[in-house]
Design a protein around this motif. Structure first.
Motif, PDB file in Angstrom:
ATOM      1  N   MET A 162      29.336  84.457  52.586  1.00  0.00           N
ATOM      2  CA  MET A 162      28.318  84.269  51.563  1.00  0.00           C
ATOM      3  C   MET A 162      28.021  82.783  51.311  1.00  0.00           C
ATOM      4  O   MET A 162      28.930  81.940  51.343  1.00  0.00           O
ATOM      5  N   PRO A 163      26.759  82.441  51.042  1.00  0.00           N
ATOM      6  CA  PRO A 163      26.418  81.038  50.766  1.00  0.00           C
ATOM      7  C   PRO A 163      27.221  80.423  49.620  1.00  0.00           C
ATOM      8  O   PRO A 163      27.554  79.240  49.664  1.00  0.00           O
ATOM      9  N   GLY A 164      27.540  81.241  48.610  1.00  0.00           N
ATOM     10  CA  GLY A 164      28.336  80.706  47.515  1.00  0.00           C
ATOM     11  C   GLY A 164      29.700  80.229  47.968  1.00  0.00           C
ATOM     12  O   GLY A 164      30.227  79.223  47.469  1.00  0.00           O
ATOM     13  N   ALA A 165      30.305  80.933  48.929  1.00  0.00           N
ATOM     14  CA  ALA A 165      31.611  80.530  49.463  1.00  0.00           C
ATOM     15  C   ALA A 165      31.498  79.223  50.228  1.00  0.00           C
ATOM     16  O   ALA A 165      32.379  78.351  50.140  1.00  0.00           O
ATOM     17  N   TYR A 166      30.421  79.051  50.990  1.00  0.00           N
ATOM     18  CA  TYR A 166      30.221  77.796  51.726  1.00  0.00           C
ATOM     19  C   TYR A 166      29.996  76.638  50.755  1.00  0.00           C
ATOM     20  O   TYR A 166      30.496  75.530  50.967  1.00  0.00           O
ATOM     21  N   GLU A 167      29.262  76.903  49.688  1.00  0.00           N
ATOM     22  CA  GLU A 167      29.031  75.847  48.695  1.00  0.00           C
ATOM     23  C   GLU A 167      30.353  75.379  48.085  1.00  0.00           C
ATOM     24  O   GLU A 167      30.612  74.183  47.954  1.00  0.00           O
ATOM     25  N   GLU A 168      31.212  76.341  47.733  1.00  0.00           N
ATOM     26  CA  GLU A 168      32.519  75.997  47.172  1.00  0.00           C
ATOM     27  C   GLU A 168      33.367  75.233  48.198  1.00  0.00           C
ATOM     28  O   GLU A 168      34.101  74.308  47.863  1.00  0.00           O
ATOM     29  N   VAL A 196      31.680  72.480  66.980  1.00  0.00           N
ATOM     30  CA  VAL A 196      32.096  73.450  65.965  1.00  0.00           C
ATOM     31  C   VAL A 196      33.016  72.769  64.954  1.00  0.00           C
ATOM     32  O   VAL A 196      34.038  72.177  65.324  1.00  0.00           O
ATOM     33  N   LEU A 197      32.658  72.871  63.682  1.00  0.00           N
ATOM     34  CA  LEU A 197      33.487  72.372  62.590  1.00  0.00           C
ATOM     35  C   LEU A 197      34.008  73.567  61.797  1.00  0.00           C
ATOM     36  O   LEU A 197      33.226  74.404  61.340  1.00  0.00           O
ATOM     37  N   TYR A 198      35.335  73.633  61.659  1.00  0.00           N
ATOM     38  CA  TYR A 198      35.977  74.749  60.973  1.00  0.00           C
ATOM     39  C   TYR A 198      36.492  74.289  59.622  1.00  0.00           C
ATOM     40  O   TYR A 198      37.179  73.261  59.516  1.00  0.00           O
ATOM     41  N   MET A 199      36.160  75.048  58.579  1.00  0.00           N
ATOM     42  CA  MET A 199      36.617  74.733  57.220  1.00  0.00           C
ATOM     43  C   MET A 199      37.678  75.742  56.799  1.00  0.00           C
ATOM     44  O   MET A 199      37.436  76.947  56.797  1.00  0.00           O
ATOM     45  N   GLU A 200      38.850  75.235  56.457  1.00  0.00           N
ATOM     46  CA  GLU A 200      39.964  76.082  56.048  1.00  0.00           C
ATOM     47  C   GLU A 200      40.309  75.796  54.602  1.00  0.00           C
ATOM     48  O   GLU A 200      40.678  74.680  54.235  1.00  0.00           O
ATOM     49  N   PRO A 222      25.892  67.415  71.700  1.00  0.00           N
ATOM     50  CA  PRO A 222      25.229  66.229  71.130  1.00  0.00           C
ATOM     51  C   PRO A 222      24.179  66.555  70.076  1.00  0.00           C
ATOM     52  O   PRO A 222      23.860  65.690  69.254  1.00  0.00           O
ATOM     53  N   PHE A 223      23.623  67.778  70.065  1.00  0.00           N
ATOM     54  CA  PHE A 223      22.502  68.028  69.153  1.00  0.00           C
ATOM     55  C   PHE A 223      22.623  69.304  68.314  1.00  0.00           C
ATOM     56  O   PHE A 223      21.693  69.661  67.603  1.00  0.00           O
ATOM     57  N   ILE A 224      23.761  69.992  68.360  1.00  0.00           N
ATOM     58  CA  ILE A 224      23.980  71.150  67.483  1.00  0.00           C
ATOM     59  C   ILE A 224      25.346  71.033  66.833  1.00  0.00           C
ATOM     60  O   ILE A 224      26.346  70.776  67.504  1.00  0.00           O
ATOM     61  N   THR A 225      25.394  71.220  65.523  1.00  0.00           N
ATOM     62  CA  THR A 225      26.653  71.288  64.779  1.00  0.00           C
ATOM     63  C   THR A 225      26.739  72.659  64.122  1.00  0.00           C
ATOM     64  O   THR A 225      25.859  73.048  63.359  1.00  0.00           O
ATOM     65  N   THR A 226      27.800  73.395  64.453  1.00  0.00           N
ATOM     66  CA  THR A 226      28.027  74.722  63.884  1.00  0.00           C
ATOM     67  C   THR A 226      29.193  74.651  62.907  1.00  0.00           C
ATOM     68  O   THR A 226      30.228  74.061  63.221  1.00  0.00           O
ATOM     69  N   LEU A 227      29.027  75.255  61.731  1.00  0.00           N
ATOM     70  CA  LEU A 227      30.075  75.233  60.713  1.00  0.00           C
ATOM     71  C   LEU A 227      30.545  76.646  60.402  1.00  0.00           C
ATOM     72  O   LEU A 227      29.728  77.551  60.200  1.00  0.00           O
ATOM     73  N   VAL A 228      31.876  76.832  60.358  1.00  0.00           N
ATOM     74  CA  VAL A 228      32.492  78.132  60.123  1.00  0.00           C
ATOM     75  C   VAL A 228      33.503  77.997  58.989  1.00  0.00           C
ATOM     76  O   VAL A 228      34.302  77.056  58.971  1.00  0.00           O
ATOM     77  N   LEU A 229      33.479  78.956  58.062  1.00  0.00           N
ATOM     78  CA  LEU A 229      34.405  78.948  56.931  1.00  0.00           C
ATOM     79  C   LEU A 229      35.454  80.044  57.081  1.00  0.00           C
ATOM     80  O   LEU A 229      35.123  81.232  57.224  1.00  0.00           O
TER      81      LEU A 229
END
Length: 360
Positions: free
Chosen positions: A339-345, A299-303, A204-211
């Motif tokens: 890298m942060p640049g990859a997450y931004e993209e 957990v939110l996964y970005m593909e 309910p109170f943490i969102t984790t993001l993975v690329l």
């Protein structure tokens, strides 16, 4: 994730997370759609205000809204800044990721230590739990002040990498000490920091993001031991009893040589064209009997779309399970995906997909 509103909120707090790195890396990564010219003059003359100005500009807040900041890491205490975000009516605490040898030591203190949440005994990453406890001591007076001066404001904790792990564990501590306080943590590229039960309790109170293949959300003593054991099993296999055969199986992995060439070389070397990967995987997994850490919360996964085509790549974001990130994925992108640049993209790619779907 199909909601443009949710993505906008995630991207908004992402800007705070990456701003905690300060002017030098923020501009080295050229983050943000405006690609602003860096304040190199201020940085080169070591202007103490340059980090504040750059962070405020990147987060679209006023410099005066940054309440306190720390740009030099100390033992179990990475850099951070605390700011009022009046646009979202929140107090935002951003913890910096690994930036120095001191931070790396915090990362490497990765053995498990007892951690009790809601009277349930669990365990957590030792180094990052120590960092979170120190951050709580610093943050507590500001929380008390905010509850008086801005009673309708909530608290948002953000971070990338080490900062994400620290922010996640800090969220548990804040939730325990201030159960009535509106709270959410956005943890980008977070390492595994808690046991499975504690991880699920924070949805309910943490969102984790993975690329994609980002190595850090999969990196732990358990995953490293699994990888070591798996490599040993491959090298000890009967079809890898000579250096030539070992080299062949390394080069042919993933059918990188093509089926025809792989078959010809295997016949010439007197070995199988492939190794029994599933069997070896089961043996390596059964070998590890220790306690695994997991990603906290939802957990939110970005593909990403691969191979990338011309133009900005598309990227899908979907809800996942922390157990899917127990093992390290060996790929050419495993470090660059962190890298942060990859997450931004990736965020821009997700935005593109949402926009295209809304036009259908």
């Amino acid at each position: 994730v199909r909601s443009a509103f949710e993505l906008a909120r995630i991207r908004h707090y992402w800007r705070f997370a990456v701003s905690a790195y300060g002017w030098m890396l923020l501009n080295a990564w050229l983050l943000g759609p405006e690609k602003r010219a860096p304040d190199l003059a201020g940085g080169l003359r070591r202007d103490r205000q340059v980090n504040l100005r750059e962070a405020a500009a990147h987060c679209d807040i006023e410099v005066e809204d940054i309440i306190t900041s720390k740009w030099v890491s100390t033992n179990y205490c990475p850099g951070h800044f605390l700011a009022l975000d009046h646009a979202t009516r929140t107090l935002v605490f951003a913890v910096r990721g690994t930036f120095s040898l001191t931070d790396a030591i915090t990362d490497l203190c990765a053995f498990n230590t007892p951690f009790t949440v809601e009277q349930e005994d669990g365990y957590a990453h030792t180094g990052m739990l120590r960092a979170a406890e120190r951050k709580l001591t610093l943050l507590a007076p500001f929380i008390e002040h905010m509850r008086v001066q801005f009673p309708d404001y909530g608290l948002v904790l953000v971070g990338h990498s080490l900062g994400a792990g620290t922010a996640a564990l800090l969220a548990y501590l804040v939730h325990h000490h201030y159960p009535e306080l509106p709270l959410h943590a956005y943890c980008f590229a977070c390492p595994p920091v808690v046991d499975i039960g504690t991880a699920h309790a924070a949805r309910p109170f943490i969102t984790t993001l993975v690329l994609d293949d980002d190595v850090v959300p999969r990196l732990s003593y358990a995953s490293m031991d699994h990888l070591r054991r798996l490599c040993s099993l491959y090298l000890e296999h009967d079809d890898c009893d000579t250096h030539g055969k070992r080299l062949f199986h390394v080069l042919a992995a993933g059918n990188s040589l093509g089926s025809a060439l792989t078959e010809r070389l295997a016949t010439h070397l007197g070995t199988a064209p492939t190794l029994p990967a599933e069997k070896l995987e089961r043996e390596a997994t059964a070998h590890y009997l220790g306690e695994r850490c997991h990603l906290p919360g939802r957990v939110l996964y970005m593909e990403s779309e691969r191979p990338r085509v011309l133009g900005r790549p598309r990227c899908e974001m979907e809800q996942s399970n922390s157990s899917f990130f127990n093992d390290i994925v060996l790929s050419r992108n495993m470090f660059m995906d962190h890298m942060p640049g990859a997450y931004e993209e990736a965020f821009l790619g997700v935005e593109r997909v949402i926009r295209l779907n809304s036009d259908l």
